[in-house]
Design a protein around this motif. Sequence first.
Motif, PDB file in Angstrom:
ATOM      1  N   LEU A 173       0.738  -1.287   0.049  1.00 22.54           N
ATOM      2  CA  LEU A 173      -0.087  -0.036  -0.077  1.00 22.54           C
ATOM      3  C   LEU A 173       0.706   1.408  -0.123  1.00 22.54           C
ATOM      4  O   LEU A 173       2.250   1.268   0.373  1.00 22.54           O
ATOM      5  CB  LEU A 173      -0.870   0.172   1.066  1.00 22.54           C
ATOM      6  CG  LEU A 173      -0.273   0.505   2.661  1.00 22.54           C
ATOM      7  CD1 LEU A 173      -1.363   0.933   3.459  1.00 22.54           C
ATOM      8  CD2 LEU A 173       0.352  -0.711   3.297  1.00 22.54           C
ATOM      9  N   LEU A 308      -6.535  -8.713   0.502  1.00 22.99           N
ATOM     10  CA  LEU A 308      -6.506  -7.251   0.426  1.00 22.99           C
ATOM     11  C   LEU A 308      -7.410  -6.737  -0.498  1.00 22.99           C
ATOM     12  O   LEU A 308      -8.106  -5.779  -0.614  1.00 22.99           O
ATOM     13  CB  LEU A 308      -5.212  -6.476   0.109  1.00 22.99           C
ATOM     14  CG  LEU A 308      -4.147  -6.669   1.169  1.00 22.99           C
ATOM     15  CD1 LEU A 308      -2.850  -6.047   0.653  1.00 22.99           C
ATOM     16  CD2 LEU A 308      -4.816  -6.434   2.703  1.00 22.99           C
ATOM     17  N   LYS A 309      -7.912  -7.490  -1.670  1.00 23.74           N
ATOM     18  CA  LYS A 309      -9.001  -7.508  -2.701  1.00 23.74           C
ATOM     19  C   LYS A 309     -10.477  -7.484  -2.027  1.00 23.74           C
ATOM     20  O   LYS A 309     -11.354  -6.512  -2.365  1.00 23.74           O
ATOM     21  CB  LYS A 309      -8.568  -8.436  -3.666  1.00 23.74           C
ATOM     22  CG  LYS A 309      -9.783  -7.943  -5.047  1.00 23.74           C
ATOM     23  CD  LYS A 309      -9.519  -9.095  -6.283  1.00 23.74           C
ATOM     24  CE  LYS A 309     -10.394  -8.753  -7.242  1.00 23.74           C
ATOM     25  NZ  LYS A 309     -10.332  -9.673  -8.488  1.00 23.74           N
ATOM     26  N   ASP A 312      -9.534  -3.871   1.846  1.00 26.65           N
ATOM     27  CA  ASP A 312      -8.181  -3.089   1.426  1.00 26.65           C
ATOM     28  C   ASP A 312      -7.391  -3.149   3.087  1.00 26.65           C
ATOM     29  O   ASP A 312      -8.177  -3.025   4.005  1.00 26.65           O
ATOM     30  CB  ASP A 312      -8.180  -1.751   0.985  1.00 26.65           C
ATOM     31  CG  ASP A 312      -8.816  -1.032   1.821  1.00 26.65           C
ATOM     32  OD1 ASP A 312      -8.368  -0.493   2.860  1.00 26.65           O
ATOM     33  OD2 ASP A 312      -9.826  -0.322   1.261  1.00 26.65           O
ATOM     34  N   TYR A 313      -6.230  -2.907   2.777  1.00 26.06           N
ATOM     35  CA  TYR A 313      -5.216  -2.842   4.125  1.00 26.06           C
ATOM     36  C   TYR A 313      -5.814  -1.861   5.247  1.00 26.06           C
ATOM     37  O   TYR A 313      -5.952  -2.256   6.534  1.00 26.06           O
ATOM     38  CB  TYR A 313      -3.885  -2.441   3.754  1.00 26.06           C
ATOM     39  CG  TYR A 313      -2.730  -2.920   4.958  1.00 26.06           C
ATOM     40  CD1 TYR A 313      -1.903  -4.046   4.901  1.00 26.06           C
ATOM     41  CD2 TYR A 313      -2.586  -1.937   6.024  1.00 26.06           C
ATOM     42  CE1 TYR A 313      -0.974  -4.186   5.733  1.00 26.06           C
ATOM     43  CE2 TYR A 313      -1.666  -2.098   6.713  1.00 26.06           C
ATOM     44  CZ  TYR A 313      -0.767  -3.474   6.859  1.00 26.06           C
ATOM     45  OH  TYR A 313       0.080  -3.673   7.661  1.00 26.06           O
TER      46      TYR A 313
END
Length: 327
Positions: A173, A308-309, A312-313
């Motif tokens: 990220l 993460l898809k 998200d983070y």
Amino acid sequence: MKTTQENIFSSKTLSYFLQLSDTMNYTQAAQILGITQPALTQQIKKLERTVGAPLFYSVGKKLRLTEAGHTMLRTTHDIYELLNEATDEIQQSSSETTGEINLGILASIETRVLQAFAIELYKEYPDLTISFHMLTRKEIWENLENNKIDLAIMYLPDSSIKNWQPYSSKKILSDELMYVHHQPELKDRKYIRFKDVTDSPWVIYPQNYFLNATLHDAFKNQMVDFPKIAGRFTLPEQLLNFAIHANTATALPVSFLKGINSDFLEQQNTWMTTLEPKVQLDLSFVFRKNKNEIPRIKFFLDAFDKYLKDEDYLSRLEKIATKDKTK
């Protein structure tokens, strides 16, 4: 009777030689290796007797490699490279969901999302062991070179790394450092310039840490003197705790601050403001080229992409912070 090759390669002598070549200081190298200086000196002299030439010489108090030393250093790196390639080739025939994956994580990185991912992975694939190693940047590069870690998790870019040829990277990220302070008049400001953040003392990272160098470079680029330093700590939670209770300023990654409840910061009369210009970083995986062709490493990276898809983070980090608040 041992051959000359066995005398060189059947001990830790090459590791000692590499460490001394890196530090060019017997005392420092011995401390890092966890041995006495006379023991290190003895091993180096043993290696010099075996190859038949001195490997180091002194100019005043400074240590230098001889021509033979440069040859030995180049050859030793070639040997490690061959061993790493052989290890990777063997591992490429292994199962993708068994074995161990060693992660070398920069000590200043917030790890709760990574921990949550490792837990989920273990629940589904209990024969795949994920090991976390919290390291300095120097330790990360040494362990990557010696194949002791499979994947590094660290901030990029890093201008101090000159030879990227053996390595690849994969961004996790985009991150940035935020100014953390106790000035309520700034809490609604979109940004603050470097020349306006020097009134209060700062608590920052240790001198040999990447984020310390990054901050100093940012101040230098703006031609602003660095603020007075009140303390140095490794972990972001340590920096925040000191900043809150000692009423000092600091700079922390967004990827850490998103995991801190904003109500808690408000209660501590603590706020965060964007620095101008921004101090931007990429949190990334770094690994030796072709390492991602090993089945379990490829599986890990692909599984983390999917993780993460799905969410998200930073969203996952905020969710973890909210969950922690309700406990």
